[in-house]
Every structure is written in C-alpha cells, then in structure tokens.
Design a protein around this motif. Structure first.
Motif, PDB file in Angstrom:
ATOM      1  N   PRO A  51      21.233 -55.685 -22.727  1.00 27.04           N
ATOM      2  CA  PRO A  51      20.959 -56.269 -21.400  1.00 27.04           C
ATOM      3  C   PRO A  51      19.573 -56.880 -21.269  1.00 27.04           C
ATOM      4  O   PRO A  51      19.420 -57.970 -20.707  1.00 27.04           O
ATOM      5  CB  PRO A  51      21.155 -55.098 -20.435  1.00 27.04           C
ATOM      6  CG  PRO A  51      20.983 -53.873 -21.278  1.00 27.04           C
ATOM      7  CD  PRO A  51      21.495 -54.244 -22.639  1.00 27.04           C
ATOM      8  N   TRP A  52      18.552 -56.196 -21.777  1.00 22.02           N
ATOM      9  CA  TRP A  52      17.193 -56.744 -21.605  1.00 22.02           C
ATOM     10  C   TRP A  52      16.969 -57.966 -22.483  1.00 22.02           C
ATOM     11  O   TRP A  52      16.309 -58.914 -22.069  1.00 22.02           O
ATOM     12  CB  TRP A  52      16.140 -55.672 -21.857  1.00 22.02           C
ATOM     13  CG  TRP A  52      16.059 -55.161 -23.269  1.00 22.02           C
ATOM     14  CD1 TRP A  52      16.635 -54.029 -23.777  1.00 22.02           C
ATOM     15  CD2 TRP A  52      15.354 -55.773 -24.374  1.00 22.02           C
ATOM     16  NE1 TRP A  52      16.340 -53.886 -25.107  1.00 22.02           N
ATOM     17  CE2 TRP A  52      15.551 -54.947 -25.497  1.00 22.02           C
ATOM     18  CE3 TRP A  52      14.582 -56.916 -24.504  1.00 22.02           C
ATOM     19  CZ2 TRP A  52      15.008 -55.233 -26.749  1.00 22.02           C
ATOM     20  CZ3 TRP A  52      14.038 -57.215 -25.748  1.00 22.02           C
ATOM     21  CH2 TRP A  52      14.246 -56.391 -26.856  1.00 22.02           C
ATOM     22  N   LEU A  53      17.563 -57.961 -23.693  1.00 19.40           N
ATOM     23  CA  LEU A  53      17.376 -59.093 -24.588  1.00 19.40           C
ATOM     24  C   LEU A  53      18.079 -60.339 -24.060  1.00 19.40           C
ATOM     25  O   LEU A  53      17.508 -61.442 -24.067  1.00 19.40           O
ATOM     26  CB  LEU A  53      17.902 -58.743 -25.983  1.00 19.40           C
ATOM     27  CG  LEU A  53      17.765 -59.853 -27.043  1.00 19.40           C
ATOM     28  CD1 LEU A  53      16.299 -60.208 -27.241  1.00 19.40           C
ATOM     29  CD2 LEU A  53      18.400 -59.396 -28.355  1.00 19.40           C
ATOM     30  N   THR A  54      19.319 -60.177 -23.574  1.00 23.21           N
ATOM     31  CA  THR A  54      20.073 -61.311 -23.033  1.00 23.21           C
ATOM     32  C   THR A  54      19.379 -61.900 -21.813  1.00 23.21           C
ATOM     33  O   THR A  54      19.231 -63.119 -21.696  1.00 23.21           O
ATOM     34  CB  THR A  54      21.503 -60.879 -22.649  1.00 23.21           C
ATOM     35  OG1 THR A  54      22.155 -60.335 -23.793  1.00 23.21           O
ATOM     36  CG2 THR A  54      22.306 -62.055 -22.120  1.00 23.21           C
ATOM     37  N   ALA A  55      18.945 -61.004 -20.908  1.00 25.82           N
ATOM     38  CA  ALA A  55      18.285 -61.472 -19.689  1.00 25.82           C
ATOM     39  C   ALA A  55      16.964 -62.179 -20.007  1.00 25.82           C
ATOM     40  O   ALA A  55      16.669 -63.252 -19.464  1.00 25.82           O
ATOM     41  CB  ALA A  55      18.047 -60.300 -18.745  1.00 25.82           C
ATOM     42  N   ALA A  56      16.170 -61.594 -20.908  1.00 26.26           N
ATOM     43  CA  ALA A  56      14.877 -62.180 -21.250  1.00 26.26           C
ATOM     44  C   ALA A  56      15.056 -63.518 -21.967  1.00 26.26           C
ATOM     45  O   ALA A  56      14.340 -64.492 -21.683  1.00 26.26           O
ATOM     46  CB  ALA A  56      14.075 -61.222 -22.128  1.00 26.26           C
TER      47      ALA A  56
END
Length: 272
Positions: free
Chosen positions: A79-84
C-alpha cells in the motif's frame, strides 16, 4: 429518486462525464462574473485562490489517497509503495507539462511566462495557466467514479459526488479569476467570458479518460488515484499557494485555504 440514485443508473464513464460537465459549468458561472464586475480586488482573489488550494489538498487525501491505500491492500499490493509511486509520478507528470505548456500565472508580467517560448498573447497564456490546473481536477473526478464503480474500497458514489461538488465550488472563483483579469487586458466582456469558461473544458475530457482507464485496467486503480492526488498537490504547491500570497497580506489567502479544506472535508465525510 435522489441524485445519487439517479447517477448510479449509468456506467462510470457516463457518471464521470456528467460530473465533469457540472464542474465545467460552474467554471462558466464563475467566468460569467465578468458581466457584472470589471475588476476583482486582490484581497478577494487571494481568498479565492486560497480556497481552491484548501479544497484540492483535502480532496487529495480523503477522496484519492485514502481509497488508494485501502484498495492496494485488498489487491495484495504494497500500500505505501503504490501510493507513494503514484503520488510522485503524478507530480512529475505535472512538472513536465508545466515545463512544456506555455502559460502565465496571474499577476505576473508576460516576461515571466513559463513553458516553451511562444508568441501567444498574454490573454491566451493566462487561460492556459488555469487550464493546467483543470487537467488533474478532471482526472481526479473521473478516477473517483471509476473507483466507486469497482466497489472494492471505501470509495463510493457519494464520495465521488462530494469530490465533484468540491471541485465545482473551487472552479467558480477560478473562472472569475480568469475572466475578470482578462477584461483588464482590453478584451470584450463576452470574449473574456468565453476564454474563462474554455479553461474548464479539459475537465470532461480528462474525467472521461480517467474513468475509462481504471474500469478497463482495474489493477492500476490504486496507482491512478494516487497519481491524481500527486498532480493536484503539485498544482497547489507550485501555483495556487504562491499566487495567493503575492500580496503582503497573506492572512486572507491562508484563511481561504483553511475554509476550503474544511468545506471539502465536510463534503467528503457527509456524502462519502
């Protein structure tokens, strides 16, 4: 039947088209203020630009980034990688467009025009600057309706409608902020109005494209939501906030931003 029920009858591409036609129409209403006013006070313009910035900041999180993170988790993505990644790519995309598209920010001399050098008139360059704002706004609305249609996150039709209303509200002062200064450029009231409303016509195009892409390629939805958020935040930081604080009395634009943020937050929580 309420409006939410009415719009739910249509596919997400049509929903995005209706919503972005609404946001374009509100831009036109704002541009129509040129028929009633010949000039706009700098203090009022600062408040309007600050309000637009506040709306876009709130919308970027509640309507775009939060659903993107939740959907990434449900799809088994980081989730954090996709969003960032999506967020930063959206900013880079607007950075590239900003360097290519000729435009001139409000209140600046034509010598300060950005983008590829051109012989376009000052009035056209001013319109192109606001048009640049409207690309990520239309994209955000379209992607939001696509996310609601897929129905795998907390993204809902109500939330997408709230985003469209919020974007529409901040488009009203943007329309006025284009047409009224154009009147001072010795354009007729009608021509200033036409140029002002034309700055919003890219929103239906970007909205339909965004909704179509995410409904065809579901896996890209978390990235697309984050991309739209990054593009909007880039516009806020690079253009809206600096333009709203050119005047020494920055308190007015700051309060406008606070009010805009609160309005968008209430809309999203109440309707989403």
């Amino acid at each position: 039947m309420n409006f939410e029920g009415f719009i739910s009858q249509y596919n997400p591409v049509m929903q995005a088209l209706f919503a972005t036609l609404f946001t374009w129409f509100v831009t036109a209403l704002g541009a129509a203020m040129v028929f009633f006013f010949k000039e706009i006070k700098k203090k009022v313009l600062d408040i309007m630009l600050g309000f637009a910035a506040g709306v876009m900041i709130a919308a970027s999180f509640w309507s775009l980034l939060a659903p993107a993170i939740e959907m990434s988790e449900k799809l088994g993505k980081n989730p954090w990688l996709t969003a960032a990644a999506g967020f930063l790519t959206g900013g880079i995309f607007l950075f590239a467009v900003d360097k290519i598209m000729p435009h001139l920010h409000l209140g600046l001399d034509i010598s300060k025009a950005e983008g590829i050098h051109t012989s376009l008139k000052r009035s056209i360059l001013l319109v192109l600057a606001i048009t640049l704002h409207n690309i990520p706004e239309g994209l955000a609305v379209g992607v939001a309706f696509g996310a609601a249609a897929i129905n795998q996150t907390n993204a809902t039709i109500g939330g997408a409608i709230a985003l469209a209303i919020g974007i529409g509200l901040q488009n009203f002062p943007e329309g006025a902020a284009v047409s009224i200064p154009l009147r001072r450029e010795n354009l007729s009231r009608f021509k200033a109005f036409m140029y002002g409303q034309a700055s919003g016509i890219v929103e239906p195009i970007a909205g339909v494209l965004g909704a179509w892409l995410v409904t065809i390629f579901i896996q890209i939805l978390p990235f697309a939501l984050s991309f739209a958020a990054g593009a909007m935040i880039y516009v806020v930081i690079e253009e809206l906030i600096p333009e709203s604080q050119l005047n020494s009395e920055t308190d007015w634009s700051t309060m406008g931003a606070m009010i805009g943020f609160a309005v968008m937050m209430v809309l999203d929580v109440a309707l989403g």
